[in-house]
Motif scaffolding. Structure first.
Motif, mmCIF file in Angstrom:
data_model
loop_
_atom_site.group_PDB
_atom_site.id
_atom_site.type_symbol
_atom_site.label_atom_id
_atom_site.label_comp_id
_atom_site.label_asym_id
_atom_site.label_seq_id
_atom_site.Cartn_x
_atom_site.Cartn_y
_atom_site.Cartn_z
ATOM 1 N N ASP A 45 0.830 -1.288 0.038
ATOM 2 C CA ASP A 45 0.088 -0.052 0.055
ATOM 3 C C ASP A 45 0.713 1.273 -0.016
ATOM 4 O OD1 ASP A 45 -2.451 -1.262 -0.053
ATOM 5 O OD2 ASP A 45 -2.636 -1.374 2.056
ATOM 6 N N GLU A 46 1.764 1.202 0.941
ATOM 7 C CA GLU A 46 2.775 2.496 0.937
ATOM 8 C C GLU A 46 3.679 2.493 -0.229
ATOM 9 O OE1 GLU A 46 5.815 4.453 3.985
ATOM 10 O OE2 GLU A 46 5.790 2.287 3.935
ATOM 11 N N LEU A 47 4.153 1.572 -0.938
ATOM 12 C CA LEU A 47 4.819 1.447 -2.157
ATOM 13 C C LEU A 47 4.088 2.027 -3.321
ATOM 14 C CD1 LEU A 47 7.041 -1.898 -2.176
ATOM 15 C CD2 LEU A 47 7.697 0.453 -2.005
ATOM 16 N N PHE A 48 2.661 1.707 -3.380
ATOM 17 C CA PHE A 48 1.856 2.089 -4.662
ATOM 18 C C PHE A 48 1.773 3.705 -4.340
ATOM 19 C CE2 PHE A 48 -2.497 3.067 -5.575
ATOM 20 C CZ PHE A 48 -2.582 2.436 -6.861
ATOM 21 N N LYS A 49 1.335 4.095 -3.063
ATOM 22 C CA LYS A 49 0.817 5.448 -2.943
ATOM 23 C C LYS A 49 2.172 6.399 -3.284
ATOM 24 C CE LYS A 49 -0.944 8.924 0.346
ATOM 25 N NZ LYS A 49 0.289 9.689 0.288
ATOM 26 N N ARG A 50 3.376 6.016 -2.548
ATOM 27 C CA ARG A 50 4.582 6.754 -2.967
ATOM 28 C C ARG A 50 5.046 6.620 -4.160
ATOM 29 N NH1 ARG A 50 7.325 8.516 1.450
ATOM 30 N NH2 ARG A 50 6.234 8.520 3.390
ATOM 31 N N VAL A 51 4.739 5.595 -4.997
ATOM 32 C CA VAL A 51 5.341 5.628 -6.497
ATOM 33 C C VAL A 51 4.407 6.669 -7.335
ATOM 34 C CG1 VAL A 51 5.246 4.100 -8.580
ATOM 35 C CG2 VAL A 51 6.303 3.300 -6.335
ATOM 36 N N LEU A 52 2.857 6.730 -7.030
ATOM 37 C CA LEU A 52 1.984 7.451 -7.621
ATOM 38 C C LEU A 52 2.457 8.879 -7.141
ATOM 39 C CD1 LEU A 52 -1.529 5.671 -7.805
ATOM 40 C CD2 LEU A 52 0.309 5.638 -9.353
ATOM 41 N N ASP A 53 2.932 9.097 -6.150
ATOM 42 C CA ASP A 53 3.416 10.250 -5.678
ATOM 43 C C ASP A 53 4.695 11.037 -6.392
ATOM 44 O OD1 ASP A 53 1.202 10.924 -4.293
ATOM 45 O OD2 ASP A 53 2.387 10.081 -2.362
ATOM 46 N N GLY A 54 5.381 9.992 -7.233
ATOM 47 C CA GLY A 54 6.598 10.574 -7.945
ATOM 48 C C GLY A 54 7.755 10.222 -6.735
ATOM 49 N N ASP A 55 7.643 9.739 -5.700
ATOM 50 C CA ASP A 55 8.976 9.704 -4.804
ATOM 51 C C ASP A 55 9.994 8.720 -5.515
ATOM 52 O OD1 ASP A 55 10.436 8.748 -2.503
ATOM 53 O OD2 ASP A 55 8.950 9.675 -1.458
ATOM 54 N N ARG A 56 10.985 9.245 -5.855
ATOM 55 C CA ARG A 56 12.109 8.748 -6.417
ATOM 56 C C ARG A 56 12.645 7.367 -5.238
ATOM 57 N NH1 ARG A 56 16.111 12.986 -9.283
ATOM 58 N NH2 ARG A 56 16.142 13.709 -7.082
ATOM 59 N N MET A 57 12.835 7.715 -4.046
ATOM 60 C CA MET A 57 13.291 6.672 -3.274
ATOM 61 C C MET A 57 12.462 5.578 -3.269
ATOM 62 S SD MET A 57 14.266 6.930 1.046
ATOM 63 C CE MET A 57 12.702 6.915 1.372
ATOM 64 N N PHE A 58 11.110 5.695 -2.955
ATOM 65 C CA PHE A 58 10.179 4.711 -2.971
ATOM 66 C C PHE A 58 10.181 3.937 -4.311
ATOM 67 C CE2 PHE A 58 9.298 6.212 1.102
ATOM 68 C CZ PHE A 58 8.737 5.093 1.747
ATOM 69 N N LEU A 59 10.433 4.729 -5.426
ATOM 70 C CA LEU A 59 10.427 3.976 -6.928
ATOM 71 C C LEU A 59 11.533 3.048 -6.734
ATOM 72 C CD1 LEU A 59 9.566 3.845 -9.730
ATOM 73 C CD2 LEU A 59 10.765 5.999 -10.348
ATOM 74 N N SER A 60 12.514 3.582 -6.023
ATOM 75 C CA SER A 60 13.801 2.745 -6.340
ATOM 76 C C SER A 60 13.548 1.350 -5.368
ATOM 77 C CB SER A 60 14.963 3.367 -5.799
ATOM 78 O OG SER A 60 15.696 4.180 -6.731
ATOM 79 N N LYS A 61 12.744 1.668 -4.381
ATOM 80 C CA LYS A 61 12.578 0.610 -3.616
ATOM 81 C C LYS A 61 11.651 -0.424 -4.289
ATOM 82 C CE LYS A 61 12.964 2.532 1.044
ATOM 83 N NZ LYS A 61 12.354 2.995 2.370
ATOM 84 N N ALA A 62 10.592 0.249 -4.843
ATOM 85 C CA ALA A 62 9.627 -0.642 -5.626
ATOM 86 C C ALA A 62 10.274 -1.353 -6.901
ATOM 87 C CB ALA A 62 8.652 0.352 -6.313
ATOM 88 N N ILE A 63 11.243 -1.111 -7.343
ATOM 89 C CA ILE A 63 11.767 -1.643 -8.549
ATOM 90 C C ILE A 63 12.727 -2.822 -7.923
ATOM 91 C CG2 ILE A 63 13.605 -1.496 -10.281
ATOM 92 C CD1 ILE A 63 12.564 1.183 -10.921
ATOM 93 N N THR A 64 13.392 -2.630 -6.805
ATOM 94 C CA THR A 64 14.120 -3.443 -6.025
ATOM 95 C C THR A 64 13.213 -4.837 -5.586
ATOM 96 O OG1 THR A 64 15.749 -2.019 -5.276
ATOM 97 C CG2 THR A 64 15.638 -4.110 -4.272
ATOM 98 N N PHE A 65 12.198 -4.305 -5.290
ATOM 99 C CA PHE A 65 11.049 -5.327 -4.796
ATOM 100 C C PHE A 65 10.597 -6.118 -5.950
ATOM 101 C CE2 PHE A 65 6.493 -5.659 -3.439
ATOM 102 C CZ PHE A 65 6.654 -7.093 -2.745
ATOM 103 N N ILE A 66 10.438 -5.413 -6.936
ATOM 104 C CA ILE A 66 9.899 -6.205 -8.293
ATOM 105 C C ILE A 66 11.133 -7.058 -9.075
ATOM 106 C CG2 ILE A 66 9.226 -5.748 -10.614
ATOM 107 C CD1 ILE A 66 7.978 -3.158 -9.503
ATOM 108 N N GLU A 67 12.323 -6.412 -9.103
ATOM 109 C CA GLU A 67 13.249 -7.393 -9.465
ATOM 110 C C GLU A 67 13.908 -8.609 -8.566
ATOM 111 O OE1 GLU A 67 15.754 -3.861 -12.119
ATOM 112 O OE2 GLU A 67 16.731 -4.555 -9.917
ATOM 113 N N SER A 68 13.258 -8.686 -7.419
ATOM 114 C CA SER A 68 13.811 -9.667 -6.304
ATOM 115 C C SER A 68 13.440 -11.012 -6.844
ATOM 116 C CB SER A 68 13.188 -9.427 -4.918
ATOM 117 O OG SER A 68 13.245 -10.465 -4.088
ATOM 118 N N ASN A 69 14.372 -11.943 -6.645
ATOM 119 C CA ASN A 69 14.125 -13.391 -7.137
ATOM 120 C C ASN A 69 13.737 -14.125 -5.910
ATOM 121 O OD1 ASN A 69 15.193 -13.159 -9.860
ATOM 122 N ND2 ASN A 69 17.202 -13.038 -9.024
#
Length: 347
Positions: free
Chosen positions: A27-51
């Motif tokens: 929920d937090e990642l979703f909201k912060r990514v839509l807000d354009g927060d670069r730090m949380f976008l990085s976190k979201a991508i790391t999460f997505i790339e996780s194996n």
């Protein structure tokens, strides 16, 4: 981010490790990514790339929620011959776009170490000025040996950046020699950077690459090299005239520019805008994206099936025997394959 060590106290260290291992909050990642927060976008991508298997379901949920907010960008793939100055071009090009009010995401793929699997290059050090611009986001990711020099989750990363409000996505490949068709299959506009001396270059240029590009940019058109760069552009135009265009209704272009001086960079952007306008009017832009989504589905199915096959317990046991028999010509390759699939299909 502060780094903790055991010397700072065992109890505090354990709390720190526990916090760092907590599951990301979707929920937090979703909201912060839509807000354009670069730090949380990085976190979201790391999460997505996780194996990590434990992240797969939540990452899928995040992408599903971000999906309605994607698609509002021009996706540009950039490849180039060695020494063509891709990083300098991307920085100059990206800075110009940022200063025009665009939000630019650069997915700069590092070649991975074949020994340890880590990245070799540091893209933010190669694009120092661009990385500091508030309208820019640079995401270096190890290619992991993936064909095309792109991370296997690059498509998801593109969508995440679009959801964060980035309207120009630049995907940099490792360079000519990889499978550029993979990159062509995830971008709208694909261009290759070249340098002067096309007569020599064209001798070793693969026709397949020429058939993938919407434009060839001859970089380093500055100083005494200006006229030679113009001549090289003319030579490429002649070649492109006889190569089938990858985009219906669009004739591939060849333009000179100087990333160092900034000349010709504006013309490159105007060409891309013209491409977007014409292909959207003709319907080619939308139909290409739909086909790319379908191809992506098929690619993921192949990847999932391959993983299931090689992780199958009985296949793991039988595989060494099949390999031995094939290598010693005791069994045909087809025969070994049939036996393996017979075991796989039983379960």
């Amino acid at each position: 981010m502060r780094k903790w060590s055991r010397s700072m106290g065992e109890q505090k260290y354990r709390k720190f490790i526990k916090r760092s291992q907590q599951e990301p909050n979707v929920d937090e990642l979703f909201k912060r990514v839509l807000d354009g927060d670069r730090m949380f976008l990085s976190k979201a991508i790391t999460f997505i790339e996780s194996n990590a298997p434990r992240h797969e379901k939540a990452a899928g949920e995040l992408m599903q929620r971000l999906l309605p907010h994607t698609g509002n960008s021009i996706r540009i793939g950039i490849t180039g011959v060695p020494g063509a100055g891709k990083s300098t071009f991307i920085e100059t090009f990206g800075l110009m776009l940022c200063n025009l009010g665009h939000r630019v995401a650069v997915l700069a793929v590092d070649p991975s170490s074949t020994v340890r699997g880590g990245s070799i290059l540091g893209d933010k050090t190669r694009m120092e000025q661009l990385s500091k611009h508030p309208n820019a986001f640079i995401r270096p990711s190890p290619s992991g040996g993936t064909l095309g020099g792109v991370h296997r989750k690059t498509r998801e990363t593109i969508l995440a950046c679009e959801a964060a409000g980035y309207d120009v996505i630049l995907v940099e490949t490792v360079g000519v020699g990889q499978s550029e068709g993979v990159v062509r299959g995830m971008v709208d506009f694909f261009m290759m950077l070249a340098i002067t001396g096309a007569g020599d270059e064209l001798q070793g240029m693969k026709k397949g690459i020429m058939e993938l590009v919407d434009a060839i940019i001859i970089n380093k058109a500055d100083g005494s090299n200006v006229e030679l760069a113009k001549k090289t552009a003319r030579e490429f135009k002649q070649i492109l005239h006889f190569v089938q265009s990858p985009t219906d209704g669009w004739t591939p272009r060849a333009l000179p520019c100087s990333s160092l001086k900034g000349t010709g960079i504006k013309e490159v952007w105007e060409m891309i805008q013209q491409f977007a306008t014409e292909t959207k009017l003709s319907g080619v832009f939308e139909s290409r994206r739909k086909k790319q989504a379908k191809d992506w589905l098929h690619a993921l199915i192949h990847e999932r099936l391959q993983k299931l096959f090689f992780e199958h317990a009985e296949i793991k046991k039988l595989m060494p025997k099949m390999e031995h028999q094939v290598m010693n010509e005791e069994l045909t390759v087809k025969g070994a394959c049939d036996q393996l699939f017979s075991v796989f299909n039983r379960n």
